[in-house]
Design a protein around this motif. Sequence first.
Motif, PDB file in Angstrom:
ATOM      1  N   TYR A  61       0.823  -1.205   0.000  1.00 45.57           N
ATOM      2  CA  TYR A  61       0.000   0.000   0.000  1.00 45.57           C
ATOM      3  C   TYR A  61       0.865   1.266   0.000  1.00 45.57           C
ATOM      4  CZ  TYR A  61      -3.720  -3.288   1.057  1.00 45.57           C
ATOM      5  OH  TYR A  61      -4.605  -4.328   0.997  1.00 45.57           O
ATOM      6  N   ARG A  62       1.919   1.265  -0.786  1.00 50.05           N
ATOM      7  CA  ARG A  62       2.810   2.422  -0.858  1.00 50.05           C
ATOM      8  C   ARG A  62       2.240   3.560  -1.711  1.00 50.05           C
ATOM      9  NH1 ARG A  62       8.431  -0.827  -1.886  1.00 50.05           N
ATOM     10  NH2 ARG A  62       8.926  -1.325   0.276  1.00 50.05           N
ATOM     11  N   ALA A  63       1.282   3.252  -2.573  1.00 52.46           N
ATOM     12  CA  ALA A  63       0.821   4.233  -3.559  1.00 52.46           C
ATOM     13  C   ALA A  63       0.165   5.455  -2.921  1.00 52.46           C
ATOM     14  CB  ALA A  63      -0.145   3.565  -4.532  1.00 52.46           C
ATOM     15  N   CYS A  64      -0.567   5.285  -1.820  1.00 53.90           N
ATOM     16  CA  CYS A  64      -1.239   6.386  -1.126  1.00 53.90           C
ATOM     17  C   CYS A  64      -2.105   7.221  -2.065  1.00 53.90           C
ATOM     18  CB  CYS A  64      -0.242   7.288  -0.409  1.00 53.90           C
ATOM     19  SG  CYS A  64       0.800   6.442   0.781  1.00 53.90           S
ATOM     20  N   PRO A  65      -3.059   6.620  -2.778  1.00 57.25           N
ATOM     21  CA  PRO A  65      -3.898   7.398  -3.707  1.00 57.25           C
ATOM     22  C   PRO A  65      -4.984   8.159  -2.948  1.00 57.25           C
ATOM     23  CG  PRO A  65      -4.575   5.111  -3.715  1.00 57.25           C
ATOM     24  CD  PRO A  65      -3.416   5.205  -2.757  1.00 57.25           C
ATOM     25  N   PHE A  66      -4.742   9.400  -2.650  1.00 52.87           N
ATOM     26  CA  PHE A  66      -5.623  10.212  -1.814  1.00 52.87           C
ATOM     27  C   PHE A  66      -7.060  10.211  -2.317  1.00 52.87           C
ATOM     28  CE2 PHE A  66      -7.681  14.297  -0.986  1.00 52.87           C
ATOM     29  CZ  PHE A  66      -7.535  14.433   0.391  1.00 52.87           C
ATOM     30  N   GLN A  67      -7.248  10.237  -3.627  1.00 55.57           N
ATOM     31  CA  GLN A  67      -8.601  10.386  -4.170  1.00 55.57           C
ATOM     32  C   GLN A  67      -9.509   9.208  -3.823  1.00 55.57           C
ATOM     33  OE1 GLN A  67      -5.863  10.079  -5.983  1.00 55.57           O
ATOM     34  NE2 GLN A  67      -6.094   8.497  -7.551  1.00 55.57           N
ATOM     35  N   LEU A  68      -8.941   8.023  -3.639  1.00 58.38           N
ATOM     36  CA  LEU A  68      -9.787   6.846  -3.400  1.00 58.38           C
ATOM     37  C   LEU A  68     -10.475   6.888  -2.035  1.00 58.38           C
ATOM     38  CD1 LEU A  68      -7.711   3.986  -5.075  1.00 58.38           C
ATOM     39  CD2 LEU A  68      -9.610   5.324  -6.009  1.00 58.38           C
ATOM     40  N   PRO A  69      -9.752   7.030  -0.928  1.00 54.55           N
ATOM     41  CA  PRO A  69     -10.484   7.097   0.347  1.00 54.55           C
ATOM     42  C   PRO A  69     -11.334   8.353   0.468  1.00 54.55           C
ATOM     43  CG  PRO A  69      -8.151   7.574   0.683  1.00 54.55           C
ATOM     44  CD  PRO A  69      -8.292   7.058  -0.718  1.00 54.55           C
ATOM     45  N   PHE A  70     -10.889   9.479  -0.093  1.00 49.44           N
ATOM     46  CA  PHE A  70     -11.678  10.707   0.004  1.00 49.44           C
ATOM     47  C   PHE A  70     -13.036  10.514  -0.662  1.00 49.44           C
ATOM     48  CE2 PHE A  70     -12.984  15.073  -0.611  1.00 49.44           C
ATOM     49  CZ  PHE A  70     -12.451  15.731   0.488  1.00 49.44           C
ATOM     50  N   ASP A  84       8.071  13.434  -7.929  1.00 46.04           N
ATOM     51  CA  ASP A  84       7.477  12.757  -9.080  1.00 46.04           C
ATOM     52  C   ASP A  84       6.469  13.718  -9.701  1.00 46.04           C
ATOM     53  OD1 ASP A  84       6.209  11.182 -10.918  1.00 46.04           O
ATOM     54  OD2 ASP A  84       5.440   9.701  -9.498  1.00 46.04           O
ATOM     55  N   VAL A  85       6.809  14.296 -10.857  1.00 42.87           N
ATOM     56  CA  VAL A  85       5.947  15.322 -11.448  1.00 42.87           C
ATOM     57  C   VAL A  85       4.621  14.738 -11.938  1.00 42.87           C
ATOM     58  CG1 VAL A  85       7.860  16.820 -12.091  1.00 42.87           C
ATOM     59  CG2 VAL A  85       7.076  15.080 -13.707  1.00 42.87           C
ATOM     60  N   ALA A  86       4.517  13.417 -11.972  1.00 44.89           N
ATOM     61  CA  ALA A  86       3.251  12.798 -12.349  1.00 44.89           C
ATOM     62  C   ALA A  86       2.311  12.644 -11.157  1.00 44.89           C
ATOM     63  CB  ALA A  86       3.505  11.433 -12.986  1.00 44.89           C
ATOM     64  N   ASP A  87       2.817  12.868  -9.956  1.00 42.18           N
ATOM     65  CA  ASP A  87       2.017  12.725  -8.742  1.00 42.18           C
ATOM     66  C   ASP A  87       1.399  14.076  -8.398  1.00 42.18           C
ATOM     67  OD1 ASP A  87       0.958  12.425  -6.194  1.00 42.18           O
ATOM     68  OD2 ASP A  87       2.629  11.236  -5.446  1.00 42.18           O
ATOM     69  N   GLU A  88       0.120  14.237  -8.730  1.00 37.24           N
ATOM     70  CA  GLU A  88      -0.534  15.533  -8.541  1.00 37.24           C
ATOM     71  C   GLU A  88      -0.608  15.929  -7.070  1.00 37.24           C
ATOM     72  OE1 GLU A  88      -3.980  16.152 -11.630  1.00 37.24           O
ATOM     73  OE2 GLU A  88      -3.916  14.027 -11.065  1.00 37.24           O
TER      74      GLU A  88
END
Length: 318
Positions: free
Chosen positions: A75-84, A188-192
């Motif tokens: 679970y390193r990705a930490c995709p903020f949009q998913l839990p929000f 990482d410029v792809a990580d908004e």
Amino acid sequence: MNNLDYYLARLNKLRVDGERVDGVRIESPYKPALLLAVIEGIEEQLIQDNRIEITPELIAGFKAYCQLLSPGPEYRACPFQLPFFHLRSSGFWHLHARPGLELLVTASKSVRSFGHLRDVIAYVSLDVPLWELLLQPLAREEIRQALLVRYFPLTRHYFRPRAGEEKLDELGRQMLEEPAAVYNRVVDVADETELLVRSAVFSREVLRAYESTCAVSGLQLVSTTGAAPLLDACHIVPWSVTHDNSIGNGLALCPNLHRAFDRHLFWVDEDYRVRVAEGFGELSGHDYGVQRFNGQQLRLPKVQAWWPKVENLAAQRR
């Protein structure tokens, strides 16, 4: 059942994804980590009026708690949009769409990206009884401990209050102390979400370095309400060109002078003096214009290492 017991029971039953690793079920930390970041935001009075917005502070807190408490590398990705977005399944987390986009929220089963989330969602509110509980220090701590015990039984001893603020402070330290090449190489410029956090750190540290004082006019502007800063942290060379969010690419400017600088109505020479461009006239309001600063020495930070880099000033002049 009182409100606290009711919400503790609800929080113990969040829908979280999981997978088996060596025969052990590992649960996703994303939803509880986001709730821990919300608790931190309320505690630090960054979240007020039952309005949870998508802010750099909230994202930094979420990422910090994911990294501190995650049960494994899965679970390193930490995709903020998913839990929000998906915390709405809890029943106490209410998404509020931007005007005219309500149907997109009600019809969507998921969210495509962080950018999509920001475009569609204005803020989140909680059930009013839960919000009122989180305003009470004792109840807030009981809720926090319940989340840690339930979702992070093996890692909860790594928990640190204000981990999100620590993350911002560490990025700020790197920005001020490390060479620009080192600081910029790790982003990482792809990580908004990372770009949003670093942009906030850039603004905060530039204004701190210049002591909330415009480098050209000398006007010192400080908000006493905790609202957005009244001065701008300006990139000397546009971020879109260099992806440079280091202190040597920053200036603190009043909003009107920021616009004039971006439009090349003035620049700064190699001796840190303001030079006004030819070919435009100020018909009135000279006391508030740009031309009166021609030849004036720039007001620079006390620490020379934080001064604008001459190569950036040269690039802006070109």
